[in-house]
Write a protein that holds these residues in place. Structure first.
Motif, PDB file in Angstrom:
ATOM      1  N   LEU A  59      68.843   3.155 -58.027  1.00 37.09           N
ATOM      2  CA  LEU A  59      69.975   2.975 -58.937  1.00 37.09           C
ATOM      3  C   LEU A  59      71.245   3.572 -58.339  1.00 37.09           C
ATOM      4  CD1 LEU A  59      70.982   2.045 -61.718  1.00 37.09           C
ATOM      5  CD2 LEU A  59      70.372   4.318 -62.565  1.00 37.09           C
ATOM      6  N   VAL A  60      71.123   4.749 -57.777  1.00 40.80           N
ATOM      7  CA  VAL A  60      72.274   5.401 -57.135  1.00 40.80           C
ATOM      8  C   VAL A  60      72.702   4.609 -55.901  1.00 40.80           C
ATOM      9  CG1 VAL A  60      73.039   7.502 -55.959  1.00 40.80           C
ATOM     10  CG2 VAL A  60      71.692   7.670 -58.051  1.00 40.80           C
ATOM     11  N   ALA A  61      71.748   4.082 -55.164  1.00 38.80           N
ATOM     12  CA  ALA A  61      72.082   3.274 -53.980  1.00 38.80           C
ATOM     13  C   ALA A  61      72.894   2.048 -54.379  1.00 38.80           C
ATOM     14  CB  ALA A  61      70.808   2.860 -53.248  1.00 38.80           C
ATOM     15  N   MET A  62      72.467   1.382 -55.452  1.00 34.31           N
ATOM     16  CA  MET A  62      73.220   0.207 -55.911  1.00 34.31           C
ATOM     17  C   MET A  62      74.623   0.599 -56.352  1.00 34.31           C
ATOM     18  SD  MET A  62      70.500  -2.244 -57.950  1.00 34.31           S
ATOM     19  CE  MET A  62      71.304  -1.908 -59.442  1.00 34.31           C
ATOM     20  N   ALA A  63      74.739   1.690 -57.080  1.00 36.03           N
ATOM     21  CA  ALA A  63      76.044   2.096 -57.613  1.00 36.03           C
ATOM     22  C   ALA A  63      77.010   2.517 -56.513  1.00 36.03           C
ATOM     23  CB  ALA A  63      75.864   3.228 -58.609  1.00 36.03           C
ATOM     24  N   THR A  64      76.517   3.183 -55.496  1.00 36.92           N
ATOM     25  CA  THR A  64      77.431   3.697 -54.468  1.00 36.92           C
ATOM     26  C   THR A  64      77.873   2.640 -53.465  1.00 36.92           C
ATOM     27  OG1 THR A  64      75.531   4.562 -53.247  1.00 36.92           O
ATOM     28  CG2 THR A  64      76.744   6.118 -54.640  1.00 36.92           C
ATOM     29  N   ARG A  69      69.758  10.679 -50.886  1.00 35.83           N
ATOM     30  CA  ARG A  69      69.367   9.597 -49.973  1.00 35.83           C
ATOM     31  C   ARG A  69      69.824   8.250 -50.516  1.00 35.83           C
ATOM     32  NH1 ARG A  69      64.549  12.763 -49.324  1.00 35.83           N
ATOM     33  NH2 ARG A  69      63.519  11.527 -50.929  1.00 35.83           N
ATOM     34  N   GLY A  70      69.696   8.051 -51.818  1.00 33.22           N
ATOM     35  CA  GLY A  70      70.174   6.810 -52.427  1.00 33.22           C
ATOM     36  C   GLY A  70      71.676   6.652 -52.268  1.00 33.22           C
ATOM     37  N   ALA A  71      72.416   7.732 -52.513  1.00 31.23           N
ATOM     38  CA  ALA A  71      73.872   7.683 -52.357  1.00 31.23           C
ATOM     39  C   ALA A  71      74.260   7.422 -50.912  1.00 31.23           C
ATOM     40  CB  ALA A  71      74.491   8.989 -52.845  1.00 31.23           C
ATOM     41  N   GLY A 117      77.899   0.024 -48.173  1.00 35.19           N
ATOM     42  CA  GLY A 117      79.183  -0.308 -48.777  1.00 35.19           C
ATOM     43  C   GLY A 117      80.297  -0.475 -47.760  1.00 35.19           C
ATOM     44  N   PHE A 118      80.108   0.054 -46.567  1.00 39.71           N
ATOM     45  CA  PHE A 118      81.130  -0.075 -45.530  1.00 39.71           C
ATOM     46  C   PHE A 118      80.977  -1.346 -44.696  1.00 39.71           C
ATOM     47  CE2 PHE A 118      82.241   4.158 -46.641  1.00 39.71           C
ATOM     48  CZ  PHE A 118      83.559   4.278 -46.265  1.00 39.71           C
TER      49      PHE A 118
END
Length: 170
Positions: free
Chosen positions: A74-79, A41-43, A50-51
Motif C-alpha cells: 500500500l505504501v509502495a503504491m502511494a509513494t 521498504r515499501g516507500a 516514481g522517478f
C-alpha cells in the motif's frame, strides 16, 4: 422553523478539507501493522519507481517489487505519486540532465531536430538511454534517502504515539 448553518468562507473550508485529509493519512501511516522496516521498504520501492516515466505501470512495478522485497504494498503504491502531473516535467528534465552528464551526451538538443525518421530513431535510442540512466541514478539516490529517513521517523512517531497513549490512560 428550520435552522440553517452559516456557511464558512471558501478558503477556510478548503483548508479544513486538506487538513482533515493530511491528518487522516498521517494516522493511517501510524496505524499500519507492518514493521517500520517493511513500511520503509515499501516507500523506498514506490519512490524509486516514481522517478521513471512508466505512466500507468509505476504502481504495478512498485507492488511487484514491494512483494519481492517484503515491503508494504500500500505504501509502495502511494509513494509512486512522488511523480504526478504537477511534478513530471521538472523530475524528468532533471533526470535527463543527470543522464546527459553521466553519459557525456551534450549533443542531444531537441530544438535542433530535423524530425526525419532516421534522426528520430537515432535520437530516440539516445534519448531513452539518457533518460533511463538519469532516472535510475536519481531514483536510487532518492530511494536510499527515503529508506534512511523513513525508518527512524517511523520509530520516533510510534514511540511518541505510545507515550501519548500511556499519558492519556493515567
Amino acid at each position: 422553523m428550520i435552522k440553517t448553518i452559516p456557511k464558512q468562507p471558501e478558503g477556510r473550508s478548503r483548508h479544513r478539507w486538506w487538513s482533515r485529509h493530511i491528518h487522516y493519512y498521517y494516522y493511517r501511516l501510524l496505524r499500519l501493522q507492518d514493521s517500520p522496516e517493511a513500511i520503509a521498504r515499501g516507500a523506498t520501492v514506490g519512490v524509486f519507481w516514481g522517478f521513471f516515466p512508466f505512466f500507468g505501470l509505476q504502481m504495478v512495478l512498485a507492488v511487484m517489487t514491494a512483494t519481492l522485497v517484503r515491503g508494504n504494498r500500500l505504501v509502495a503504491m502511494a509513494t509512486t505519486w512522488v511523480s504526478n502531473p504537477f511534478t513530471y516535467v521538472p523530475i524528468y528534465a532533471f533526470n535527463f540532465h543527470v543522464g546527459q552528464i553521466l553519459l557525456r551526451f551534450q549533443d542531444i538538443d531537441l530544438t535542433d531536430v530535423d524530425w526525419t525518421s532516421s534522426d528520430l530513431f537515432y535520437l530516440g535510442g539516445k534519448f531513452a538511454l539518457t533518460l533511463g540512466l538519469g532516472c535510475f541514478v536519481v531514483g536510487s539516490i532518492v530511494a536510499m534517502l527515503t529508506y534512511s529517513l523513513t525508518v527512524p521517523a517511523l520509530y520516533r512517531l510510534r514511540r511518541l504515539r505510545h507515550h501519548r497513549r500511556c499519558r492519556s490512560r493515567r
